[in-house]
Design a protein around this motif. Structure first.
Motif: not given
Length: 299
Positions: A130-150
């Motif tokens: 939901p848009a009111d959750e802070a984690g919605s910043f990461y909304n989207g589709l991921y297809n073997n997408t590199p994500v920085d975990m640091s």
């Protein structure tokens, strides 16, 4: 004359019998059947990479080849402080010898598993919070997408959600801990004669090998997309293991043991947040290096 010969014969027989009795007196360490043993020690751990799946009402994604490490405390008073003995990476075991060579035991391997924070991992799946959750910043589709975990990667725009900045994508660890509660069947062989040790009641050297199986009962600390974490122990899966070690027993009752232990862990039901719908799953291989002290005794 015959009486003297008979007397001499009886004396010789008696002395010979007494000498045999002296020779055949068994040492305490000659047999193990019926003995109990208990040990306490510390470990260092290594883990293979693992694909970790995170799923909930509004997301389902997999972090591929997650790297992780242990969290040693080094030489520390907590290993012998009764109030803090469960804080470091430790191993406890209680067992019984069913015969001279085989024992059964129960144990608790308190390992620690920490996702390596400074890594970039490929993510596959979707996030649709939901848009009111802070984690919605990461909304989207991921297809073997590199994500920085640091952490610093998440901090490019800041980490304070109250100021509109994104939270960390993921922090993930079993640090209280990766608890492997298991049963083992082990074989023990006295190899003291290889080293010419004359009295095993003073010093005895044994080889030991074993196999085990049990459940994983971790307390998982997860910061996932800014959600409130689940902070309680939970039965999450199972494990199987095999080990080999060397045991030095001193003065019949005390021993020092070193072991190499490896196995497979499969956790399909890891709690990640306060919501019962949020779960994680993973499987990986582990390798332990263990040093323990213990005692062996009869009741």
């Amino acid at each position: 004359m015959k009486t003297k010969i008979l007397f001499f014969f009886l004396v010789c027989v008696s002395l010979n019998t007494f000498a045999q009795e002296e020779i055949t007196v068994e040492r305490y360490t000659a047999h193990n059947k019926g003995k109990f043993f208990v040990s306490w020690g510390g470990n260092r751990d290594s883990y293979t990479k693992s694909d970790v799946n995170f799923r909930g009402k509004d997301y389902n994604f997999t972090v591929a080849d997650m790297k992780a490490h242990d969290k040693p405390k080094g030489y520390h008073i907590d290993y012998i402080n009764p109030a803090n003995m469960t804080i470091p990476q430790t191993n406890f075991r209680l067992g019984y010898f069913i015969n001279d060579h085989y024992s059964v035991s129960i144990g608790w391997d308190h390992m620690k598993y920490v996702m390596t924070q400074n890594q970039t991992a490929n993510v596959t799946g979707y996030i649709n919070l939901p848009a009111d959750e802070a984690g919605s910043f990461y909304n989207g589709l991921y297809n073997n997408t590199p994500v920085d975990m640091s952490l610093h990667g998440a901090q490019e725009g800041g980490t304070d959600a109250t100021q509109g900045n994104p939270p960390a994508f993921l922090m993930y660890e079993h640090t209280d801990g990766l608890n492997y509660v298991n049963t083992e069947v082990s074989r023990h062989d006295d190899i003291s004669k290889w080293f010419g040790l004359p009295n095993t009641d003073k010093v005895q050297i044994n080889l030991t090998e074993g196999i085990g199986a049990g459940v994983l009962y971790p307390k998982t600390n997860t910061t996932l997309l800014g959600k409130e974490r689940h902070d309680d122990f939970h039965v999450s899966g199972f494990g199987v293991s095999a080990k080999a070690g060397i045991n030095f027993t001193f003065f019949k009752y005390f021993y020092l043991q070193g072991e190499l232990k490896g196995g497979y862990i499969d956790m399909k039901d890891i709690r990640t947040t306060v919501s019962n719908e949020d779960k994680a799953s993973q499987h990986f291989l582990f390798f332990q290096r263990i040093i323990a002290v213990g005692g062996i005794f009869r009741i």
